[in-house]
Each structure stands twice: as structure tokens, then as C-alpha cells.
Scaffold this active site. Structure first.
Site, short mmCIF file in Angstrom:
data_model
loop_
_atom_site.label_atom_id
_atom_site.label_comp_id
_atom_site.label_asym_id
_atom_site.label_seq_id
_atom_site.Cartn_x
_atom_site.Cartn_y
_atom_site.Cartn_z
N ASP A 1 11.56 2.65 4.87
CA ASP A 1 10.94 1.45 4.31
C ASP A 1 9.42 1.59 4.33
OD1 ASP A 1 10.98 -1.11 3.28
OD2 ASP A 1 11.41 -2.11 5.17
N HIS A 2 8.78 1.00 3.35
CA HIS A 2 7.32 0.90 3.28
C HIS A 2 6.58 2.20 3.61
CE1 HIS A 2 7.72 -3.68 4.12
NE2 HIS A 2 8.43 -3.27 3.10
N TYR B 1 6.36 1.09 -1.89
CA TYR B 1 7.53 1.76 -2.45
C TYR B 1 7.18 2.91 -3.38
CZ TYR B 1 10.37 -1.84 -0.32
OH TYR B 1 11.00 -2.65 0.60
N HIS C 1 17.97 -10.36 6.96
CA HIS C 1 16.73 -9.62 7.24
C HIS C 1 15.85 -10.43 8.18
CE1 HIS C 1 12.86 -7.70 6.61
NE2 HIS C 1 13.50 -6.68 6.04
N HIS D 1 16.54 -0.83 8.00
CA HIS D 1 15.25 -0.49 7.38
C HIS D 1 14.46 0.22 8.46
CE1 HIS D 1 15.14 -4.06 4.29
NE2 HIS D 1 16.07 -3.18 4.01
#
Ligand code: DNO
Length: 406
Positions: free
Chosen positions: A362-363, A379, A244, A309
Site C-alpha cells: 500500500d502507498h 499508487y 478498514h 494492506h
């Protein structure tokens, strides 16, 4: 061929249930055995048990398939002895290998991990209010500086800021209530969801001190040592690693960050040339640097993207940023998805079985009913559902338009 739609689930205590995730339309689960201490082996039985829990609803008689599959682990954290290149690292590397063998045996194909020192993803504000009342995650440079210079009092921290930045940080700090200071500290060092450690100020400074003398060159060597050891085992076990990017993609607390730019990614991929030595394409992390050309990165390094992501960030002039809607902000999501789908097509043409790249929204923003609930920042179900629905619609539009075949 579409991307595999996945969703990060924090395990049995996640307020978002597996059936919620199924209803959101995902088919793949991204999760971790958060209860296993960093460095310890991920036991084969525990993996099997969690996999069963994800894939079968045993509260129904007879057990009912959830239609979900555990396809990605995020993350198996890397022990500090490995990051620091201490003599003890070989023991932890052997344990990591054993975990990978067990993961392979359980049939889980992808492992996301990071090599960020001390702190994982970092934000100063988890409730940044957007114009429409939604809440987002944000990183404010002045608040971050206020934390490290005036709260943590890290020796030498002030040297990393210009006089003007320090003035702004001082002003910000002077205006903060004690409660706001506490929250800022908690946000930065007590661990966001998925980060496994939380610290007190003293313990945090002591952790930073352990990294004295480790510059980026040394840190890269430590990553290389780790990868040369574990990638052959991942390969034998049918597991693909996906590093990541640093979030945010710049050094924090004077520590080295070596997964921030395209050059960094290229260097990592060259350490061991294997499909098991791959990347997590985190568009929102990479886009915090205006010099990261996302579409170019996918075109050049796409064959090694093992996980995606998808999210967007919005940069401010001073290096601050907040999480934008999935189709807004600085990420050109249309062209990112076109590039990913073209990569999938290239894989199909050479009969790669892993042509469908697992992706997750994501997010998300905190919106609607979730504003009143206790949720994992970034999340909450409804915001992620919105993000995923937008991405899925965009993907379908691109596929039907035929642009990928041109
Ligand atoms: C945050 C996540 C990170 C990520 C790790 C991977 O939302 O992207 O916590 O899981 O950095 O090891």
C-alpha cells in the site's frame, strides 16, 4: 504458504495497466466499480463485465488470459443514511445486500469497506519530499489545524487544540501562499484516490453539520445495525467483509472515529461472530498510534483478518506522520509478516480454505520516472513495485528460515 499478492487497480483509466500489474508479479486484483453512485446496487452484469476485462485480454485474438483474478473489492462505500442511522437506511441496506449477493455470484470473495464519517483517508501533503528526492504522502498536524481553524473556520475547531498547537498552525497558515492554501484544501476535502466524494467548503461544512448529535456510542450502534443486517447475507453469498481502520486512527473534524484501536476492532468483531465479519489489517494506519500493538493484534484477532494492506508510517512527536518505506518506519514488518504467516498456518491446520490472506503493498513512494508522470498519489507503479518486491522477498526469507514452524 505465501500470502496472495494483490494490487489495487483503479479501473480502465488507471495509468497503471493490468499487464503492468502482472509484470509486477501480482496475481490478485483489488478494485471497485467506481462509477456506481454511493448506495446504488452493484449490478451483476457490470460485475461480470469488469471481471472479464481483468481476467482476459480481449484485444488479443484469441483472447489471452491475463493470469490475474479479481479477488477483492475495495470498496463498496456505505451510504450516509446508514452511517447516520436515518430512517432511509433500510432501503440502502437492502441495496447493499443485493450488491453482496451479486458479488458472491461473480465469485469475488472479499469486500473491503470503511465506516469513517465524511472523509475517508486523509493527508495534508501528497508530495512530501524525502531526503532522497522521493515523494511520499504525509499528514501534518499544524497544516490540518490551519485548514480547519483558518480556512474552513469550523465552529469550535480551535477548542480541540492546545494554545501552542494553534500558534504553530497560525504561523504555518500565515506563511502559505494562496496556491498552497488551495492545494491543502484540495488534498483534505476534494477526495484522494478511492474516496468517492469531493466537496466545496460550504458543502463540506454542511456535511459535518449532519453529524451533529452523533457521538461514538450512537455511531457504533449504527455500525452494529448495519452489520447485523448484512453479515448473514455476506455469509450466505460466500463473501467476507473486511472493515478498514480509520486513517489516521483518531477523530477528525470533531467526528466520531470508531475503528482506531484494538478495543474498537474487538467490539466490531463481537457484533456478529462470523468469518464474514472481518478486518482489513492496514498496518500503516494502525501504526500511527503508538499504543496499537500490531503483532499482538494479529496474534489475537488473526482469524478475522480477511485482507492486509502492508505499509509503514513514521510518526513525528506532534502527531504528524509520513509514509515510510515498506520495511522502514514504525511498523516492524518482519514480525508482522511472521505473525501473518503463523496465522495462515493455524488456518491450514483446521482446513480453512481461505488460509492464504490477500495482501497488497500500500502507498508506495513516487520515485524514478513516476516523478514526472501524472499518477494516483500513493499508487504510482514503480514505488508500489518496490514495496511489493521488498515484502515478497522478506516473506520468502521468513518462510525459508523455518521461523514460522517454531
Ligand atoms: C487508501 C485506502 C482507503 C481504503 C478505504 C476502504 O489508500 O486505504 O481509501 O480503500 O478506506 O474503504
Amino acid at each position: 504458504m505465501s500470502m496472495e499478492q494483490t494490487w489495487r487497480w483503479y479501473g480502465p483509466n488507471d495509468p497503471v495497466s493490468l499487464w503492468d500489474i502482472r509484470q509486477a508479479g501480482a496475481t490478485g486484483i483489488v478494485t471497485a466499480l467506481h462509477e456506481i453512485a454511493i448506495g446504488e446496487v452493484w449490478d451483476a452484469d457490470k460485475l461480470r463485465e469488469r471481471k472479464r476485462m481483468i481476467e482476459w485480454d480481449d484485444s488479443k485474438k484469441p483472447a489471452k488470459s491475463t493470469g490475474l483474478e479479481w479477488t477483492v473489492i475495495e470498496s463498496i462505500p456505505v451510504h450516509d443514511d446508514i452511517k447516520l442511522g436515518r430512517p432511509g437506511r433500510d432501503v440502502y441496506i437492502e441495496k447493499y445486500k443485493e450488491s453482496l449477493r451479486n458479488v458472491g455470484e461473480a465469485g469475488i470473495k472479499t469486500v473491503c469497506y470503511n465506516f469513517m464519517p465524511v472523509v475517508d483517508w486523509t493527508r495534508t501533503d501528497l508530495e512530501y519530499e524525502l531526503e532522497d528526492g522521493a515523494r511520499a504522502l504525509a499528514f501534518d498536524v499544524s497544516e490540518f489545524a490551519a485548514f480547519e481553524v483558518f480556512i474552513l473556520k469550523r465552529p469550535g475547531a480551535e477548542k480541540e487544540y492546545s494554545e501552542q498547537q494553534l500558534k504553530k498552525a497560525r504561523k504555518r497558515f500565515d506563511k502559505m501562499s494562496d496556491q498552497e492554501k488551495k492545494i491543502l484544501q484540495k488534498n483534505i476535502i476534494s477526495g484522494l484516490p478511492g474516496a468517492q466524494e469531493g466537496y466545496t467548503l460550504e458543502k463540506f461544512q454542511a456535511k459535518l453539520d449532519e453529524y451533529k448529535g452523533i457521538d461514538s456510542d450512537k455511531y457504533r450502534q449504527n455500525l452494529a445495525y448495519f452489520l447485523r443486517e448484512i453479515i448473514p447475507v455476506a455469509e450466505e453469498s460466500g463473501v467476507k467483509m473486511a472493515i478498514h481502520p480509520d486513517d489516521p486512527p483518531k477523530p477528525l473534524f470533531g467526528l466520531p472515529r470508531i475503528v482506531s484501536t484494538e478495543d474498537d476492532l474487538k467490539y466490531i468483531l463481537k457484533i456478529v461472530d462470523s468469518v464474514s465479519n472481518g478486518l482489513t489489517l492496514c498496518t500503516g494506519s494502525l501504526a500511527v498510534r503508538a499504543d496499537n500493538d500490531l503483532v499482538g493484534i494479529i496474534e489475537r484477532l488473526g482469524a478475522k483478518i480477511n485482507f492486509a494492506h502492508l505499509r509503514s508510517t513514521q510518526r513525528d512527536k506532534d502527531g504528524s506522520f509520513h509514509e515510510a518505506g515498506h520495511l522502514r518506519g514504525d511498523v516492524d514488518m518482519y514480525n508482522v509478516i511472521v505473525a501473518i504467516l503463523k496465522e495462515q498456518k493455524r488456518r491450514q491446520a483446521v482446513y480453512r480454505p481461505d488460509f492464504s490472506i490477500p495482501m497488497r503493498a500500500d502507498h508506495g513512494h513516487t520515485i524514478l520516472d513516476d516523478l514526472e508522470k501524472k499518477t494516483n498519489p500513493g499508487y504510482s507503479a514503480i514505488g508500489l513495485l518496490r514495496g511489493m518486491a521488498e515484502l515478497r522477498g522478506l516473506e520468502m526469507g521468513i518462510e525459508k528460515s523455518g521461523v514460522v514452524f517454531r
